[in-house]
Scaffold this motif. Structure first.
Motif, PDB file in Angstrom:
ATOM      1  N   HIS A 141       0.856  -1.188   0.000  1.00 25.17           N
ATOM      2  CA  HIS A 141       0.000   0.000   0.000  1.00 25.17           C
ATOM      3  C   HIS A 141       0.891   1.236   0.000  1.00 25.17           C
ATOM      4  CE1 HIS A 141      -3.583  -2.471   0.770  1.00 25.17           C
ATOM      5  NE2 HIS A 141      -2.765  -3.206   1.501  1.00 25.17           N
ATOM      6  N   CYS A 142       0.302   2.409  -0.123  1.00 30.34           N
ATOM      7  CA  CYS A 142       1.081   3.646  -0.226  1.00 30.34           C
ATOM      8  C   CYS A 142       2.081   3.827   0.909  1.00 30.34           C
ATOM      9  CB  CYS A 142       0.144   4.857  -0.267  1.00 30.34           C
ATOM     10  SG  CYS A 142      -0.764   5.009  -1.810  1.00 30.34           S
ATOM     11  N   SER A 143       1.660   3.580   2.157  1.00 31.97           N
ATOM     12  CA  SER A 143       2.545   3.859   3.287  1.00 31.97           C
ATOM     13  C   SER A 143       2.776   2.651   4.206  1.00 31.97           C
ATOM     14  CB  SER A 143       1.988   5.032   4.100  1.00 31.97           C
ATOM     15  OG  SER A 143       0.695   4.722   4.568  1.00 31.97           O
TER      16      SER A 143
ATOM     17  N   ASP B 217       3.223  -2.018   4.130  1.00 35.38           N
ATOM     18  CA  ASP B 217       3.057  -3.361   3.579  1.00 35.38           C
ATOM     19  C   ASP B 217       2.207  -4.123   4.574  1.00 35.38           C
ATOM     20  OD1 ASP B 217       4.791  -2.606   1.560  1.00 35.38           O
ATOM     21  OD2 ASP B 217       6.530  -3.588   2.470  1.00 35.38           O
TER      22      ASP B 217
ATOM     23  N   ASN C 191       5.595   7.141   2.464  1.00 33.79           N
ATOM     24  CA  ASN C 191       4.542   7.167   1.455  1.00 33.79           C
ATOM     25  C   ASN C 191       5.165   7.252   0.060  1.00 33.79           C
ATOM     26  OD1 ASN C 191       2.350   7.767  -0.228  1.00 33.79           O
ATOM     27  ND2 ASN C 191       1.301   8.859   1.400  1.00 33.79           N
ATOM     28  N   ARG C 192       4.805   6.302  -0.785  1.00 39.08           N
ATOM     29  CA  ARG C 192       5.339   6.290  -2.150  1.00 39.08           C
ATOM     30  C   ARG C 192       4.278   6.633  -3.189  1.00 39.08           C
ATOM     31  NH1 ARG C 192       4.933   0.605  -4.277  1.00 39.08           N
ATOM     32  NH2 ARG C 192       3.561  -0.366  -2.790  1.00 39.08           N
ATOM     33  N   CYS C 193       3.124   7.122  -2.744  1.00 33.14           N
ATOM     34  CA  CYS C 193       2.030   7.461  -3.662  1.00 33.14           C
ATOM     35  C   CYS C 193       1.877   8.965  -3.875  1.00 33.14           C
ATOM     36  CB  CYS C 193       0.707   6.895  -3.136  1.00 33.14           C
ATOM     37  SG  CYS C 193       0.679   5.108  -3.057  1.00 33.14           S
ATOM     38  N   ARG C 194       2.738   9.752  -3.313  1.00 32.83           N
ATOM     39  CA  ARG C 194       2.612  11.214  -3.460  1.00 32.83           C
ATOM     40  C   ARG C 194       3.097  11.691  -4.785  1.00 32.83           C
ATOM     41  NH1 ARG C 194       4.485  13.270   2.506  1.00 32.83           N
ATOM     42  NH2 ARG C 194       3.077  11.924   3.604  1.00 32.83           N
TER      43      ARG C 194
END
Length: 192
Positions: free
Chosen positions: A72-74, A76, A189-192
């Motif tokens: 997920h974004c932030s 696992d 967070n890797r979704c930004r």
């Protein structure tokens, strides 16, 4: 003093229903649940036969049937699916992962490991056949989670190991209907 036959019959029915609806705790032996499950008869009320059927479907010992993971974004996530009542679960950091029973080293690469234990639980049925459908040993390529292994189904304890390259920060909780244990391992967070 007046006697009311209908009230007496109602009270007797309530007491009978309460006695039939009594359940066996998850820690009770399989033979005790089998004797309750087999106690229904053709002349028993519908609620008694429904209770007997429910007793046959719910195992006395929690059965671990699957393990899943996702990114997920932030965080696992690891999810362990259980059939029956969720047993107590412990999560602790360990230096290395070993298989229960044999002590052999689990071949997952990582510098940090978490051991997850569910007890009392089993990953096999009363006949000794596995009910577990998840991964036994798997490399995973998520931001934090690098591997997952079923490390034991031994003496009433089901255990898993999770591997990481960096020290994990995690949150553990249980969800119900269906029963499952969740472990969220945080990362930036890797979704930004």
């Amino acid at each position: 003093m007046q006697h009311h036959p209908s009230r007496a019959a109602l009270a007797a029915g309530i007491l009978l229903t309460a006695a039939v609806g009594t359940t066996i705790p998850a820690s009770a032996s399989a033979s005790a649940s089998a004797s309750v499950a087999g106690s229904g008869s053709a002349s028993a009320p519908a609620s008694a036969s429904a209770h007997a059927e429910a007793s046959r479907q719910t195992p006395a010992t929690a059965l671990v049937v699957n393990a899943r993971w996702g990114g997920h974004c932030s965080y696992d996530r690891i999810v362990i699916d259980v059939r029956g009542t969720m047993p107590p679960v412990t999560v602790k950091p360990v230096r290395e992962l070993r298989y229960d029973g044999t002590g052999a080293k689990v071949p997952l690469t990582g510098k940090h490991f978490l051991e997850i234990k569910l007890s009392p639980a089993a990953a096999h049925n009363e006949a000794g056949r596995s009910v577990y459908q998840g991964p036994r040993l798997l490399k995973i390529h998520l931001p934090k989670l690098k591997g997952l292994a079923l490390t034991g189904d031994f003496e009433g304890t089901v255990s898993f190991g999770a591997a990481f390259h960096t020290k994990p920060t995690y949150k553990a909780f249980k969800l119900h209907s269906p029963e499952r244990f969740v472990l969220d391992i945080s990362h930036p967070n890797r979704c930004r």
